[in-house]
Design a protein around this motif. Structure first.
Motif, PDB file in Angstrom:
ATOM      1  N   VAL A   1       0.831  -1.203   0.000  1.00  0.00           N
ATOM      2  CA  VAL A   1       0.000   0.000   0.000  1.00  0.00           C
ATOM      3  C   VAL A   1       0.867   1.254   0.000  1.00  0.00           C
ATOM      4  O   VAL A   1       0.648   2.188  -0.791  1.00  0.00           O
ATOM      5  N   ASN A   2       1.867   1.289   0.868  1.00  0.00           N
ATOM      6  CA  ASN A   2       2.732   2.474   0.965  1.00  0.00           C
ATOM      7  C   ASN A   2       3.504   2.714  -0.328  1.00  0.00           C
ATOM      8  O   ASN A   2       3.662   3.869  -0.763  1.00  0.00           O
ATOM      9  N   GLU A   3       3.986   1.633  -0.947  1.00  0.00           N
ATOM     10  CA  GLU A   3       4.726   1.795  -2.198  1.00  0.00           C
ATOM     11  C   GLU A   3       3.825   2.347  -3.299  1.00  0.00           C
ATOM     12  O   GLU A   3       4.216   3.249  -4.046  1.00  0.00           O
ATOM     13  N   ASN A   4       2.600   1.829  -3.392  1.00  0.00           N
ATOM     14  CA  ASN A   4       1.691   2.313  -4.427  1.00  0.00           C
ATOM     15  C   ASN A   4       1.304   3.769  -4.215  1.00  0.00           C
ATOM     16  O   ASN A   4       1.179   4.537  -5.170  1.00  0.00           O
ATOM     17  N   VAL A   5       1.092   4.166  -2.954  1.00  0.00           N
ATOM     18  CA  VAL A   5       0.752   5.560  -2.666  1.00  0.00           C
ATOM     19  C   VAL A   5       1.860   6.490  -3.137  1.00  0.00           C
ATOM     20  O   VAL A   5       1.604   7.551  -3.717  1.00  0.00           O
ATOM     21  N   LYS A   6       3.109   6.093  -2.909  1.00  0.00           N
ATOM     22  CA  LYS A   6       4.240   6.916  -3.338  1.00  0.00           C
ATOM     23  C   LYS A   6       4.358   6.951  -4.865  1.00  0.00           C
ATOM     24  O   LYS A   6       4.631   7.986  -5.467  1.00  0.00           O
ATOM     25  N   LEU A   7       4.124   5.800  -5.496  1.00  0.00           N
ATOM     26  CA  LEU A   7       4.292   5.715  -6.946  1.00  0.00           C
ATOM     27  C   LEU A   7       3.208   6.475  -7.713  1.00  0.00           C
ATOM     28  O   LEU A   7       3.396   6.804  -8.891  1.00  0.00           O
TER      29      LEU A   7
ATOM     30  N   GLY B   1      19.753  16.107  19.472  1.00  0.00           N
ATOM     31  CA  GLY B   1      20.390  16.758  18.338  1.00  0.00           C
ATOM     32  C   GLY B   1      19.647  16.639  17.027  1.00  0.00           C
ATOM     33  O   GLY B   1      20.036  17.269  16.032  1.00  0.00           O
ATOM     34  N   ALA B   2      18.547  15.839  16.993  1.00  0.00           N
ATOM     35  CA  ALA B   2      17.806  15.652  15.736  1.00  0.00           C
ATOM     36  C   ALA B   2      16.864  16.825  15.492  1.00  0.00           C
ATOM     37  O   ALA B   2      16.370  17.457  16.429  1.00  0.00           O
ATOM     38  N   LYS B   3      16.654  17.114  14.237  1.00  0.00           N
ATOM     39  CA  LYS B   3      15.738  18.169  13.858  1.00  0.00           C
ATOM     40  C   LYS B   3      14.693  17.573  12.913  1.00  0.00           C
ATOM     41  O   LYS B   3      15.024  17.100  11.821  1.00  0.00           O
ATOM     42  N   LEU B   4      13.449  17.558  13.345  1.00  0.00           N
ATOM     43  CA  LEU B   4      12.405  16.931  12.557  1.00  0.00           C
ATOM     44  C   LEU B   4      11.996  17.809  11.380  1.00  0.00           C
ATOM     45  O   LEU B   4      11.804  19.018  11.532  1.00  0.00           O
ATOM     46  N   ASP B   5      11.850  17.197  10.225  1.00  0.00           N
ATOM     47  CA  ASP B   5      11.363  17.876   9.034  1.00  0.00           C
ATOM     48  C   ASP B   5       9.904  17.463   8.843  1.00  0.00           C
ATOM     49  O   ASP B   5       9.603  16.308   8.536  1.00  0.00           O
ATOM     50  N   LEU B   6       8.998  18.399   9.055  1.00  0.00           N
ATOM     51  CA  LEU B   6       7.570  18.094   8.984  1.00  0.00           C
ATOM     52  C   LEU B   6       7.008  18.232   7.576  1.00  0.00           C
ATOM     53  O   LEU B   6       5.799  18.120   7.376  1.00  0.00           O
ATOM     54  N   THR B   7       7.878  18.486   6.594  1.00  0.00           N
ATOM     55  CA  THR B   7       7.416  18.549   5.213  1.00  0.00           C
ATOM     56  C   THR B   7       6.936  17.168   4.781  1.00  0.00           C
ATOM     57  O   THR B   7       7.658  16.183   4.938  1.00  0.00           O
ATOM     58  N   PRO B   8       5.701  17.045   4.248  1.00  0.00           N
ATOM     59  CA  PRO B   8       5.207  15.723   3.839  1.00  0.00           C
ATOM     60  C   PRO B   8       6.100  15.081   2.797  1.00  0.00           C
ATOM     61  O   PRO B   8       6.714  15.759   1.971  1.00  0.00           O
ATOM     62  N   ALA B   9       6.182  13.753   2.855  1.00  0.00           N
ATOM     63  CA  ALA B   9       6.964  13.023   1.866  1.00  0.00           C
ATOM     64  C   ALA B   9       6.239  13.054   0.530  1.00  0.00           C
ATOM     65  O   ALA B   9       5.047  13.331   0.456  1.00  0.00           O
ATOM     66  N   LEU B  10       6.978  12.758  -0.554  1.00  0.00           N
ATOM     67  CA  LEU B  10       6.351  12.704  -1.866  1.00  0.00           C
ATOM     68  C   LEU B  10       5.351  11.560  -1.900  1.00  0.00           C
ATOM     69  O   LEU B  10       5.522  10.525  -1.284  1.00  0.00           O
ATOM     70  N   GLY B  11       4.296  11.750  -2.635  1.00  0.00           N
ATOM     71  CA  GLY B  11       3.255  10.738  -2.749  1.00  0.00           C
ATOM     72  C   GLY B  11       1.905  11.390  -2.914  1.00  0.00           C
ATOM     73  O   GLY B  11       1.782  12.612  -2.954  1.00  0.00           O
ATOM     74  N   SER B  12       0.857  10.568  -3.021  1.00  0.00           N
ATOM     75  CA  SER B  12      -0.474  11.120  -3.257  1.00  0.00           C
ATOM     76  C   SER B  12      -1.182  11.500  -1.970  1.00  0.00           C
ATOM     77  O   SER B  12      -2.328  11.943  -1.990  1.00  0.00           O
ATOM     78  N   THR B  13      -0.517  11.322  -0.818  1.00  0.00           N
ATOM     79  CA  THR B  13      -1.083  11.745   0.463  1.00  0.00           C
ATOM     80  C   THR B  13      -0.058  12.609   1.187  1.00  0.00           C
ATOM     81  O   THR B  13       1.089  12.716   0.774  1.00  0.00           O
TER      82      THR B  13
END
Length: 381
Positions: free
Chosen positions: A203-209, A355-367
């Protein structure tokens, strides 16, 4: 004749067809304004392929909340902003209740299910799904108990990391998936079970593709794209694997079916069977409508609070859409969010690794799924 020559010939033919169509439809007064398309590719050259919603939001500033956009040779009408979307999906619900013919989904899903089904098939499946979900506890104490039990499993899983950094996405996705699985199969999977990990991976792979340029090519020129490799081939392979799992599951349940003792949604479905221009509603634009959200690009709780700090409903907050095509699982999802969220906060304090800095930008994909990240869950006990 080699493949290159054939492809060039096809492109020339498409160019001529597109030019003729544009000349024939050039005086169509019913088409809203929009960017001028190029032959064959339409407006793809100005689209952010990975995040098309950003392109549409920018175009809405120039052409208004209703504008045309051509993807390949397919014409689309884009609706932006909460008021425009509400008018379409609520005030003209019947007109906007159908689904367009999107070649990729037509080939992969073949009109089955709820999301991409149309006509009487969709109406029958939606009625069945809503009524059966209610029968199996959606919105009642029965399903609330299942969610509470699953949240306890999730708490134990997070506690096993002893406050050390870990990727929490898999566990949370598995917990949410198990609620659906419990309704479908009357069981749950362990979070490390290969079956649930593979199904979630598909499911996750298809959403990204779905945001891949190959998918846009397929939807624009399916007869051409079928001859070429690309992400669409992977999507079809994943769908086939998922279908095989469903077929095996239904076959097993059919052998064990007792119509007088229906244990889950699949049993209910089997028992029931024994008895007998593309419009893009840009929900992203409603969720960031400046008329309803003062700071649409920021985490700003005041969007949902009144002047004295009490909760107030923001009508433009429609993550499950509205109208006849709104998400059938909205009630279940809201209950899950509340129970999972409260139980996790009661048991853990969450923070990023040192020391981590979270990036809240959504990942590529349809969601708008989050990018992979690690988090620390420190037990409160």
């Amino acid at each position: 004749m080699d493949l290159v020559t054939v492809l060039l010939g096809i492109i020339v033919i498409l160019f001529l067809v597109n030019t003729f169509r544009n000349q024939k439809q050039g005086n169509d007064k019913n088409v809203p304004p929009g960017p001028k398309p190029l032959p064959i590719i339409g407006n793809i050259h100005i689209m952010d392929i990975g995040k098309p919603h950003k392109t549409f939001v920018q175009l809405a500033k120039k052409y208004g909340t209703v504008f045309s956009f051509r993807i390949g040779m397919s014409k689309s009408i884009v609706l932006c902003g909460y008021e425009t979307i509400k008018d379409a999906l609520i005030n003209h619900a019947e007109l906007f209740s159908e689904r367009p013919n999107i070649p990729l989904f037509t080939e992969a899903i073949k009109g089955h299910g709820i999301v991409f089904a149309t006509g009487e098939n969709w109406k029958a499946m939606r009625r069945f799904t809503l009524s059966t979900l209610r029968d199996y506890g959606m919105g009642r104490r029965t399903i609330e108990d299942k969610i509470t039990e699953e949240s306890e499993c999730l708490i134990q899983k997070l506690r096993s990391h002893e406050g050390k950094p870990f990727d929490n996405v898999t566990s949370i996705y598995a917990a949410v998936t198990n609620i659906i699985v419990s309704i479908l199969l009357s069981k749950r999977f362990d979070y490390e079970d290969p079956t649930i990990l593979r199904l979630m991976g598909i499911v996750n792979e298809n959403v990204k593709l779905l945001s891949s340029p190959w998918v846009i090519l397929y939807n624009s020129f399916p007869f051409l794209a079928k001859l070429l490799p690309g992400a669409h081939k992977t999507i079809f392979e994943n769908v086939k694997e998922f279908e095989n799992f469903i077929t095996r599951t239904f076959t097993k349940h059919k052998k064990e079916l007792d119509v007088n003792d229906q244990r889950n949604l699949i049993d209910a479905f089997l028992a029931k069977q024994q008895e007998g221009a593309t419009v893009i509603t840009l929900i992203h634009s409603a969720l960031r409508d400046k008329d309803y959200f003062e700071k649409p690009e920021e985490f700003y709780p005041e969007h949902f609070l009144d002047s004295v700090g009490n909760f107030r409903k923001n009508e433009a907050f429609i993550p499950f859409s509205i109208g006849k095509r709104s998400c059938a699982g909205e009630t279940l999802a809201k209950m899950e969010i509340f129970l999972f969220f409260t139980s996790l906060l009661q048991n853990f304090t969450f923070h990023p690794p040192p020391g981590a800095k979270l990036d809240l930008t959504p990942a590529l994909g349809s969601t708008n799924a989050p990018q992979p990240y690690e988090i620390c869950a420190v037990s409160r006990r």
